[in-house]
Design a protein around this motif. Structure first.
Motif, mmCIF file in Angstrom:
data_model
loop_
_atom_site.group_PDB
_atom_site.id
_atom_site.type_symbol
_atom_site.label_atom_id
_atom_site.label_comp_id
_atom_site.label_asym_id
_atom_site.label_seq_id
_atom_site.Cartn_x
_atom_site.Cartn_y
_atom_site.Cartn_z
ATOM 1 N N GLY A 79 -0.754 -12.719 1.188
ATOM 2 C CA GLY A 79 -1.733 -12.178 0.264
ATOM 3 C C GLY A 79 -1.111 -11.261 -0.775
ATOM 4 N N PRO A 80 -1.914 -10.367 -1.357
ATOM 5 C CA PRO A 80 -1.430 -9.470 -2.405
ATOM 6 C C PRO A 80 -0.191 -8.676 -1.976
ATOM 7 C CG PRO A 80 -3.809 -9.370 -2.267
ATOM 8 C CD PRO A 80 -3.356 -10.203 -1.108
ATOM 9 N N LEU A 81 0.729 -8.525 -2.923
ATOM 10 C CA LEU A 81 2.015 -7.879 -2.682
ATOM 11 C C LEU A 81 2.197 -6.730 -3.659
ATOM 12 C CD1 LEU A 81 5.049 -7.814 -1.686
ATOM 13 C CD2 LEU A 81 5.492 -9.526 -3.468
ATOM 14 N N PHE A 82 2.667 -5.593 -3.144
ATOM 15 C CA PHE A 82 2.954 -4.427 -3.985
ATOM 16 C C PHE A 82 4.317 -3.879 -3.592
ATOM 17 C CE2 PHE A 82 -1.576 -4.912 -3.810
ATOM 18 C CZ PHE A 82 -1.971 -4.756 -5.133
ATOM 19 N N GLN A 98 0.949 -0.300 -9.837
ATOM 20 C CA GLN A 98 -0.057 -1.080 -10.547
ATOM 21 C C GLN A 98 -1.404 -0.358 -10.474
ATOM 22 O OE1 GLN A 98 0.420 -5.143 -9.589
ATOM 23 N NE2 GLN A 98 -0.946 -5.900 -11.160
ATOM 24 N N PRO A 99 -1.542 0.724 -11.215
ATOM 25 C CA PRO A 99 -2.715 1.605 -11.110
ATOM 26 C C PRO A 99 -4.056 0.899 -11.251
ATOM 27 C CG PRO A 99 -1.025 2.579 -12.505
ATOM 28 C CD PRO A 99 -0.588 1.185 -12.231
ATOM 29 N N ALA A 100 -4.136 -0.129 -12.078
ATOM 30 C CA ALA A 100 -5.413 -0.794 -12.318
ATOM 31 C C ALA A 100 -5.908 -1.570 -11.106
ATOM 32 C CB ALA A 100 -5.289 -1.733 -13.515
ATOM 33 N N SER A 101 -5.065 -1.692 -10.068
ATOM 34 C CA SER A 101 -5.410 -2.523 -8.915
ATOM 35 C C SER A 101 -6.004 -1.744 -7.754
ATOM 36 C CB SER A 101 -4.154 -3.262 -8.420
ATOM 37 O OG SER A 101 -3.596 -4.037 -9.440
#
Length: 261
Positions: free
Chosen positions: A91-94, A45-48
């Motif tokens: 929280g955020p997950l990748f 997710q490059p934009a993140s």
């Protein structure tokens, strides 16, 4: 299998040789590990990337999964206690592919072992319809909100408010649907999950506009509740193990509920 382990922990592991890395404090992470995390974000997710640079300072710890190619998934974690009850915030997950499923299964096993006889709550603000479908499939009956019910239990609202009081970046909660809103979002278009999105839209939740759907699980630590959780978990695992078939069935559940909303 260890007697304390939940069934099916090797789900999705396959030939990728995934390995769970125990929860680590963010201040203790090596520079190399931080670089690996940023590289994974850049890949999936490059934009993140800028989003992560700000979020990495907010969270206490992170859970990770590795395979032969390196870091496969990670998720930020925040934990606190109120009156002896544990509150865990996802929280955020990748993730690369389905590695996030293995990551969560391992972490959930750790929680149910650590808090076997205690109360703990697990909450996430979900911005990805695929992840939302995974959680609802795994915990169809015990997660709030429930797909086939419009009502949000007052106890769930009370618990969500405790999270919001302790975690500053959680936005204002819409108590009628248990959703929040943020100017920053990890949402990206996911093909094949239109039925989930339509169900969310019918409730006034728009992931594409910065909304998040809260998901809440409460483990009460007594024998009856452990049995209820284990039954839901086992049923969910069976569905995930036959995902090509059950994905269509689960999506149909969302579609039918939306039609009758």
């Amino acid at each position: 299998m260890n007697n304390n382990e939940l069934p099916g922990l090797d789900l999705w592991k396959g030939s990728r040789d995934l390995r769970f890395v125990m929860e680590q404090r963010l201040p203790d992470l090596s520079e190399q590990r931080r670089k690996e995390m940023l590289m994974l974000v850049q890949r999936v997710q490059p934009a993140s990337k800028n989003y992560i640079n700000t979020r990495i300072k907010r969270y206490h710890s992170v859970i990770l999964a590795e395979d032969g190619q390196g870091l496969a998934a990670f998720q930020f974690i925040e934990q606190f206690e109120v009156n002896g009850d544990a509150f865990i915030y996802l929280g955020p997950l990748f993730s690369r592919g389905y590695a996030f499923m293995f990551l969560f299964l391992q972490f959930y096993n750790c929680l149910t072992t650590k808090y076997r006889n205690r109360v703990f709550h697990l909450m996430a603000e979900v911005q990805n319809p695929e992840v939302f479908l995974f959680f609802k499939t795994l915990f169809w009956r015990i997660t709030v909100p429930r797909v086939k019910e419009d009502h949000i239990p007052q106890k769930a609202v009370y618990i969500a408010k405790i999270y919001a009081e302790r975690i500053s970046h959680i936005g204002r909660i819409d108590e009628t649907v248990l959703s929040t809103h943020s100017d920053q979002t990890l949402y990206k278009v996911s093909k094949g999950y239109e039925d989930v999105m339509n169900w969310l839209h019918s409730r006034g939740v728009h992931l594409e506009q910065g909304d998040s759907q809260m998901l809440l699980i409460s483990w009460l630590g007594n024998e009856e509740d452990r049995h209820r959780h284990l039954q839901d978990f086992e049923d969910g695992l069976k569905k995930l193990q036959q995902w090509k078939t059950y994905k269509r069935i689960m999506l149909q559940c969302f579609k039918e509920r939306t039609a009758h909303a």
